[in-house]
Design a protein around this motif. Structure first.
Motif, PDB file in Angstrom:
ATOM      1  N   LYS A 155       0.827  -1.205   0.000  1.00  0.00           N
ATOM      2  CA  LYS A 155       0.000   0.000   0.000  1.00  0.00           C
ATOM      3  C   LYS A 155       0.862   1.255   0.000  1.00  0.00           C
ATOM      4  CE  LYS A 155      -3.722   2.230   2.600  1.00  0.00           C
ATOM      5  NZ  LYS A 155      -4.593   2.132   3.805  1.00  0.00           N
ATOM      6  N   GLU A 156       1.899   1.269   0.824  1.00  0.00           N
ATOM      7  CA  GLU A 156       2.786   2.425   0.877  1.00  0.00           C
ATOM      8  C   GLU A 156       3.559   2.592  -0.428  1.00  0.00           C
ATOM      9  OE1 GLU A 156       3.650   2.197   5.701  1.00  0.00           O
ATOM     10  OE2 GLU A 156       5.166   1.561   4.249  1.00  0.00           O
ATOM     11  N   GLU A 210       2.551   1.715  -3.467  1.00  0.00           N
ATOM     12  CA  GLU A 210       1.650   2.227  -4.489  1.00  0.00           C
ATOM     13  C   GLU A 210       1.338   3.700  -4.273  1.00  0.00           C
ATOM     14  OE1 GLU A 210      -1.751  -0.252  -4.601  1.00  0.00           O
ATOM     15  OE2 GLU A 210      -0.714  -1.941  -5.545  1.00  0.00           O
ATOM     16  N   GLU A 211       1.153   4.102  -3.024  1.00  0.00           N
ATOM     17  CA  GLU A 211       0.895   5.512  -2.756  1.00  0.00           C
ATOM     18  C   GLU A 211       2.094   6.378  -3.123  1.00  0.00           C
ATOM     19  OE1 GLU A 211      -0.172   5.691   1.307  1.00  0.00           O
ATOM     20  OE2 GLU A 211      -2.229   4.955   0.999  1.00  0.00           O
TER      21      GLU A 211
END
Length: 495
Positions: A351-352, A354-355
């Motif tokens: 998630k990190e 991709e962000e």
């Protein structure tokens, strides 16, 4: 290090870390309290059923399964006790018949015909029963035809003995042929590992088969046990989530001849989507692995289980290769089955990552332009214009799109990188036809159009080529022959 590279090549990069440290003043690491497991490493489930009340009678309704599920010491005890009681009971019945008929006192009278010959006390009655039950009669004790009650008891003894033999011997046979022992020859790695594989963060563990016999239709499944609280406030202490280990692609169907590495790709659908190396220090979860298959030799279904807690998941590790090619066969080295080595792995969650990727390249976001298709720049500009996101465009495009009077057609023509810097749409229709004469290269056309548009509009028509002079009327200025709207646009552009 050199031995490792010599054996496995340079493709396996090993990152060595100092476990002891260089300083002596560092406090020793705190020993983490051992957490209670739901499934042990050997596959046993730590669950006890209590306060059943009247439900214990359900165990007696399925007595055969109850006896099979008991431990071996209780099975042997019940086996011996059942035969001993049955033998004593039937021997007592034969002794009782002899006692009622008076055969015990007249056993040595040659003129008297007893019910059972040569039975004159309880030991002799017990021996007669054993000889009859085991069909090893010696011909010394036998039933006579003067005892109908003895014949009926003999029939009852035969039926009861067959039932007891079928029940107990069948129970012991099923107990011995259970595939639980076959599961002990199926190995799981002691630790699971998280590292990059094929450019994706992947959770991996290893399974192996120690026997040469195969597991037919072997299939593997993974469950994530983790406590959570629902939005309604309900607390779920052991919520079970499915971990995809290849169900959609068929990779969960194993050909378990040599050790295999099972992979779970961590993506947006994975429960570990927001799991990072730092969050693993505070997370509490348990991964239950279930391997099922049919034993080739017996045809019975076998199931092997194990589990991995958060302490047994190694971030940034990879398993050692265990298969090597020998002369005519492949050799598996099980001494390296549980061994892992450290590899470079980003400590961030998926998630990190991709962000961070979206923040670094906002124009490549899927919401703006789909990377799977080759969209033209005019489609992207339409999307940006509808969402009022022109502030994220380059400076040149902001100046063009920020003009109030420009139509969308000109915006599209000016936004494409493969087109000319200034479109021929600013010229009259006659000039557009001349600029598109066949045989003239696009670069020359772009150069001519750019030259015409960038020169001052006060330039005389006499300086133009003869063909353009005839179209412009031979005299005057060029902007006098343009439509009013285009003249205004040209004057705004070059002022």
């Amino acid at each position: 290090m050199s031995a490792l590279r010599k054996k496995f090549g340079d493709d396996y990069q090993v990152v060595t870390t100092s476990s002891s440290g260089s300083g002596f003043n560092q406090p020793p690491p705190e020993k983490k309290k051992k957490r209670q497991r739901f499934v042990d490493k050997n596959g046993r489930c730590n669950v006890q059923h209590g306060n059943l009340g009247g439900e214990t009678s359900r165990y007696l309704s399925d007595l055969f399964t109850t006896l099979v599920d008991l431990k071996w010491r209780w099975n042997l005890f019940i086996f011996i006790l059942t035969y001993t009681v049955a033998w004593l009971f039937m021997a007592s019945m034969w002794w009782f018949i002899a006692y009622i008929r008076g055969d015990l006192n007249k056993a040595h009278n040659d003129k008297y015909t007893p019910c059972v010959a040569n039975v004159y006390n309880f030991p002799s009655a017990f021996l007669f029963f054993i000889e009859t039950e085991a069909t090893i009669g010696y011909g010394y004790r036998y039933i006579t035809d003067k005892c109908p009650e003895g014949i009926i008891l003999f029939l009852f003894q035969s039926i009861l003995g067959s039932i007891v033999d079928a029940f107990l011997i069948g129970c012991m046979f099923i107990k011995m042929s259970q595939p639980k022992k076959r599961a002990e020859t199926l190995m799981f790695s002691e630790h699971a590992a998280i590292s990059m594989r094929d450019g994706k963060l992947t959770l991996m563990f290893r399974v192996g088969n120690l026997r040469n016999s195969h597991m037919v239709s072997a299939q593997i499944r993974c469950k994530l046990l983790k406590s959570r609280q629902t939005p309604e406030g309900e607390f779920l202490p052991l919520d079970q989530l499915e971990l995809d280990v290849g169900f959609s692609t068929g990779a969960d169907q194993l050909f378990l001849v040599s050790p295999l590495t099972i992979c779970h790709v961590i993506d947006t659908k994975s429960p570990f989507y927001d799991l990072s190396q730092r969050s693993m220090q505070t997370e509490q979860f348990e991964i239950v692995v279930i391997l099922e298959g049919i034993v080739e030799t017996t045809g019975m279904t076998c199931q092997a289980r194990t589990s991995y807690t958060e302490d047994e998941v190694l971030w940034g590790h990879r398993f050692f290769p265990v298969i090597s090619l020998e002369e005519g066969f492949f050799k598996v080295d099980y001494s390296q089955f549980h061994a892992t080595f450290e590899v470079p792995t980003p400590p961030y969650s998926v998630k990190e990552q991709e962000e961070a990727l979206l923040l670094s390249s906002p124009l490549m976001a899927p919401s703006l332009c789909n990377s799977g298709e080759k969209n033209s720049s005019l489609d992207c500009l339409e999307t940006l214009e509808d969402n009022d996101s022109t502030t994220k465009l380059p400076t040149k495009l902001q100046k063009i799109t920020g003009r109030d009077g420009l139509p969308k057609k000109l915006l599209r023509m000016s936004s494409t990188t493969s087109e000319m810097t200034y479109s021929f749409g600013d010229l009259p229709m006659k000039l557009q036809r001349i600029s598109s004469v066949p045989g003239v290269s696009d670069d020359k056309q772009v150069g001519k159009a750019s030259k015409i548009n960038t020169e001052p509009m006060s330039k005389s028509v006499a300086d133009l080529p003869p063909k353009l002079q005839r179209l412009a009327g031979g005299g005057g200025r060029m902007d006098g022959h343009l439509p009013p709207k285009l003249r205004k646009m040209n004057s705004d552009r070059f002022t």
